[in-house]
Design a protein around this motif. Structure first.
Motif, PDB file in Angstrom:
ATOM      1  N   UNK A   1     125.468 -32.547   2.762  1.00  0.00           N
ATOM      2  CA  UNK A   1     126.558 -31.560   2.721  1.00  0.00           C
ATOM      3  C   UNK A   1     127.902 -32.282   2.681  1.00  0.00           C
ATOM      4  N   UNK A   2     128.059 -33.268   3.560  1.00  0.00           N
ATOM      5  CA  UNK A   2     129.326 -34.013   3.600  1.00  0.00           C
ATOM      6  C   UNK A   2     129.508 -34.805   2.302  1.00  0.00           C
ATOM      7  N   UNK A   3     128.457 -35.498   1.864  1.00  0.00           N
ATOM      8  CA  UNK A   3     128.579 -36.374   0.689  1.00  0.00           C
ATOM      9  C   UNK A   3     128.896 -35.571  -0.576  1.00  0.00           C
ATOM     10  N   UNK A   4     128.208 -34.459  -0.777  1.00  0.00           N
ATOM     11  CA  UNK A   4     128.434 -33.700  -2.018  1.00  0.00           C
ATOM     12  C   UNK A   4     129.817 -33.035  -2.004  1.00  0.00           C
ATOM     13  N   UNK A   5     130.212 -32.517  -0.844  1.00  0.00           N
ATOM     14  CA  UNK A   5     131.556 -31.917  -0.779  1.00  0.00           C
ATOM     15  C   UNK A   5     132.637 -32.973  -0.932  1.00  0.00           C
ATOM     16  N   UNK A   6     132.385 -34.131  -0.361  1.00  0.00           N
ATOM     17  CA  UNK A   6     133.348 -35.227  -0.494  1.00  0.00           C
ATOM     18  C   UNK A   6     133.501 -35.616  -1.966  1.00  0.00           C
ATOM     19  N   UNK A   7     132.362 -35.747  -2.650  1.00  0.00           N
ATOM     20  CA  UNK A   7     132.415 -36.144  -4.067  1.00  0.00           C
ATOM     21  C   UNK A   7     133.144 -35.099  -4.902  1.00  0.00           C
ATOM     22  N   UNK A   8     132.818 -33.841  -4.670  1.00  0.00           N
ATOM     23  CA  UNK A   8     133.461 -32.763  -5.427  1.00  0.00           C
ATOM     24  C   UNK A   8     134.966 -32.742  -5.147  1.00  0.00           C
ATOM     25  N   UNK A   9     135.333 -32.931  -3.883  1.00  0.00           N
ATOM     26  CA  UNK A   9     136.758 -32.957  -3.522  1.00  0.00           C
ATOM     27  C   UNK A   9     137.458 -34.153  -4.142  1.00  0.00           C
TER      28      UNK A   9
ATOM     29  N   UNK B   1     134.873 -40.419 -10.296  1.00  0.00           N
ATOM     30  CA  UNK B   1     134.134 -40.327  -9.036  1.00  0.00           C
ATOM     31  C   UNK B   1     132.656 -40.193  -9.366  1.00  0.00           C
ATOM     32  N   UNK B   2     131.823 -40.935  -8.649  1.00  0.00           N
ATOM     33  CA  UNK B   2     130.382 -40.817  -8.862  1.00  0.00           C
ATOM     34  C   UNK B   2     129.699 -40.687  -7.509  1.00  0.00           C
ATOM     35  N   UNK B   3     128.683 -39.849  -7.452  1.00  0.00           N
ATOM     36  CA  UNK B   3     127.874 -39.761  -6.222  1.00  0.00           C
ATOM     37  C   UNK B   3     126.480 -40.280  -6.534  1.00  0.00           C
ATOM     38  N   UNK B   4     125.979 -41.136  -5.659  1.00  0.00           N
ATOM     39  CA  UNK B   4     124.627 -41.691  -5.844  1.00  0.00           C
ATOM     40  C   UNK B   4     123.755 -41.178  -4.707  1.00  0.00           C
ATOM     41  N   UNK B   5     122.572 -40.717  -5.064  1.00  0.00           N
ATOM     42  CA  UNK B   5     121.620 -40.268  -4.048  1.00  0.00           C
ATOM     43  C   UNK B   5     120.680 -41.423  -3.737  1.00  0.00           C
TER      44      UNK B   5
ATOM     45  N   UNK C   1     124.699 -38.046 -14.655  1.00  0.00           N
ATOM     46  CA  UNK C   1     124.778 -36.632 -15.021  1.00  0.00           C
ATOM     47  C   UNK C   1     126.172 -36.121 -14.664  1.00  0.00           C
ATOM     48  N   UNK C   2     126.779 -35.405 -15.586  1.00  0.00           N
ATOM     49  CA  UNK C   2     128.132 -34.893 -15.330  1.00  0.00           C
ATOM     50  C   UNK C   2     128.041 -33.535 -14.630  1.00  0.00           C
ATOM     51  N   UNK C   3     128.852 -33.382 -13.589  1.00  0.00           N
ATOM     52  CA  UNK C   3     128.945 -32.098 -12.875  1.00  0.00           C
ATOM     53  C   UNK C   3     130.279 -31.452 -13.267  1.00  0.00           C
ATOM     54  N   UNK C   4     130.317 -30.112 -13.357  1.00  0.00           N
ATOM     55  CA  UNK C   4     131.568 -29.460 -13.795  1.00  0.00           C
ATOM     56  C   UNK C   4     132.784 -29.767 -12.921  1.00  0.00           C
ATOM     57  N   UNK C   5     132.576 -30.281 -11.712  1.00  0.00           N
ATOM     58  CA  UNK C   5     133.737 -30.625 -10.871  1.00  0.00           C
ATOM     59  C   UNK C   5     134.326 -31.972 -11.280  1.00  0.00           C
ATOM     60  N   UNK C   6     134.047 -32.424 -12.498  1.00  0.00           N
ATOM     61  CA  UNK C   6     134.575 -33.682 -13.040  1.00  0.00           C
ATOM     62  C   UNK C   6     134.086 -34.900 -12.272  1.00  0.00           C
ATOM     63  N   UNK C   7     132.844 -34.829 -11.842  1.00  0.00           N
ATOM     64  CA  UNK C   7     132.255 -36.019 -11.193  1.00  0.00           C
ATOM     65  C   UNK C   7     130.946 -36.357 -11.902  1.00  0.00           C
ATOM     66  N   UNK C   8     130.523 -37.587 -11.701  1.00  0.00           N
ATOM     67  CA  UNK C   8     129.215 -38.007 -12.199  1.00  0.00           C
ATOM     68  C   UNK C   8     128.258 -38.061 -11.006  1.00  0.00           C
TER      69      UNK C   8
ATOM     70  N   UNK D   1     135.955 -29.940   5.752  1.00  0.00           N
ATOM     71  CA  UNK D   1     135.412 -30.846   4.723  1.00  0.00           C
ATOM     72  C   UNK D   1     136.537 -31.323   3.809  1.00  0.00           C
ATOM     73  N   UNK D   2     137.476 -30.423   3.524  1.00  0.00           N
ATOM     74  CA  UNK D   2     138.636 -30.805   2.700  1.00  0.00           C
ATOM     75  C   UNK D   2     139.453 -31.877   3.428  1.00  0.00           C
ATOM     76  N   UNK D   3     139.506 -31.765   4.756  1.00  0.00           N
ATOM     77  CA  UNK D   3     140.215 -32.774   5.559  1.00  0.00           C
ATOM     78  C   UNK D   3     139.572 -34.154   5.378  1.00  0.00           C
ATOM     79  N   UNK D   4     138.246 -34.175   5.280  1.00  0.00           N
ATOM     80  CA  UNK D   4     137.558 -35.465   5.053  1.00  0.00           C
ATOM     81  C   UNK D   4     137.971 -36.016   3.688  1.00  0.00           C
ATOM     82  N   UNK D   5     137.983 -35.133   2.685  1.00  0.00           N
ATOM     83  CA  UNK D   5     138.390 -35.547   1.333  1.00  0.00           C
ATOM     84  C   UNK D   5     139.806 -36.129   1.382  1.00  0.00           C
TER      85      UNK D   5
END
Ligand SMILES: Nc1ncnc2c1ncn2[C@@H]1O[C@H](COP(=O)(O)OP(=O)(O)OP(=O)(O)O)[C@@H](O)[C@H]1O
Ligand SMILES: [Mg+2]
Length: 409
Positions: free
Chosen positions: A170-178, A187-191, A231-238, A383-387
């Motif tokens: 939850x934290x990682x995906x919201x952080x990446x999107x933010x 920005x890229x998120x790796x699982x 993979x590209x996500x619509x929030x402009x992240x990979x 979560x936005x505060x973390x971003x």
């Protein structure tokens, strides 16, 4: 003089194509009879003899999916070579090809004059582009446009916890999107929860490629090929998701993860890493390369004690990254534990307290991070505060200039 490289699985089209251009367009035509394409432009160009072709025409029979993947790399590594796709009379395919980066599309049913006029135009445009390029840029066998030195301002942010189910994903995906809003397409998120990763589900992605392809084959030596597996996500992240089969994920080793993060941190401003619970080999490989670690805990005694042990262990191994933050997630007043109690146990200040929220679970189930789904939700605000804590520091306002502007108005 133009040199054309035709790639096709169809000998009849080769004859038709040659008739259209040979003797009518100055230069020569070479043909590669193949339906599959290599992973890199230079491998494809290596199949032609002599100087670099002016244009490469991907003809009938060529795997369209591979063509769309290759064109993105071509445009960055070999912008001096024009890539043309031969398409059937299908407007949507033509538009998709042009969007993907093909310089032009050629109607499969075009007659000789049609082929000639399109290729004259493509070759003229390629000649002007080469002319405008810095001298020495067009050299066979050399990549052009690749960043020669990796960026050095990358933040590699590893999200970890000793226990499962506390909110890492939850934290990682919201952080990446933010962060995608701060650094779009940077920005890229790796699982790295290689067996049971759920970043793909949390972002509602249907990835065509997974971690396995990104750490094997041509991607290992070429960061741009690697980028085509994201993979590209619509929030402009990979995103780089885990393979669907847990057994496949287990085959990925720590050294491969280290290489992957090294490559991605040369290309992206933010690399966010989600991990499996605990300090497995993949999490440790990521932590070794990390600039930041985000520890996540719930409000329960075993979880908090586990976190203290995890922090101690990382300290003993001298593997605590430069920046550390602690997130208490799903915080609830009725647990009998306060944030002060947690700080006393872990002997470290808590940076962010994300309250328990019904919307968080709802967002996970919808595959839409809370920051996108319900940005005003109480948990989303935290979560936005973390971003925000990862946003580049803004330069201080220059008071003198500001004053002058006020006088003028
Ligand atoms: N602040 C919150 N309030 C309520 N529910 C939450 C909150 N944060 C996360 N959750 C929910 O808790 C569940 C577990 O969250 P998540 O998958 O992020 O944990 P995790 O640490 O990644 O788990 P795992 O260790 O299994 O990977 C999810 O259903 C998620 O929606
Ligand atoms: Mg998780």
């Amino acid at each position: 003089m133009s040199r054309l490289l035709l790639v096709t699985g169809d000998p009849e089209y080769d004859t038709h194509f040659r008739k259209a251009v040979q003797g009518r367009l100055p230069g020569e035509v070479q043909t590669v009879f193949s339906t599959s394409l290599p992973a890199t432009p230079d491998e494809l160009l290596g199949r032609s003899v002599g100087e670099l072709p002016t244009a490469v025409v991907l003809g009938p029979g060529v795997d369209l999916y591979e063509a769309m993947r290759l064109v993105g790399v071509f445009d960055i590594q070999r912008p001096e070579v024009s890539l043309v796709l031969v398409v059937p009379a299908d407007m949507s395919l033509a538009v998709a090809a042009l969007r993907a980066g093909f310089r032009d599309v050629l109607d499969m049913d075009a007659d000789s004059d049609g082929i000639l006029s399109l290729l004259s135009r493509v070759c003229d445009a390629a000649a002007s582009r080469r002319w405008a390029m810095p001298q020495g840029a067009v050299v066979a066998g050399t990549s052009y446009g690749m960043p020669s030195t990796p960026r050095d301002d990358t933040r590699v942010i590893v999200v970890t916890s000793p226990k499962g189910g506390v909110g890492k994903t939850t934290v990682a995906t919201n952080l990446a999107v933010g962060l995608g809003a701060i650094a779009p397409m940077n920005t890229v998120i790796i699982d790295l929860d290689v067996q049971f990763g759920d970043v793909g589900a949390a972002l509602r992605l249907a990835p065509e490629h997974s971690l396995t392809e990104a750490v094997t084959g041509p991607a290992v030596d070429d960061a741009l090929v690697l980028k085509t597996f994201l993979t590209v996500h619509p929030a402009s992240i990979y995103a780089l998701c885990t393979p669907a089969n847990p057994a496949e994920g287990e085959l990925v080793g720590a050294a491969q993860i280290a290489r992957l993060i090294e490559q991605l941190s040369g290309q992206f401003q933010y690399v966010v890493v989600d991990t499996a619970p605990g300090l497995g080999e993949h999490a440790l490989a990521a932590l070794e390369a990390a600039t930041d670690v985000v520890f996540v805990t719930g409000m329960d005694v075993p979880g908090v004690r586990g976190l203290r042990k995890e922090m101690d262990l990382l300290g003993e191994m001298s593997m605590v990254p430069e920046h550390v933050s602690v997130v208490v997630n799903a915080a609830d007043r009725n647990t009998g534990l306060s944030v002060k109690d947690i700080e006393a146990t872990i002997r470290t200040p808590v940076d962010h307290v994300v309250p328990r929220s019904r919307m968080a679970a709802y967002a996970t189930n919808r595959g839409e991070p809370l920051l996108l789904h319900a940005p005003k939700d109480k948990a989303a605000r935290q979560l936005q505060g973390i971003v925000d804590s990862f946003a580049p520091a803004r330069p201080a306002a220059k008071k003198g200039i500001h004053r002058k502007a006020m006088v003028r108005s």
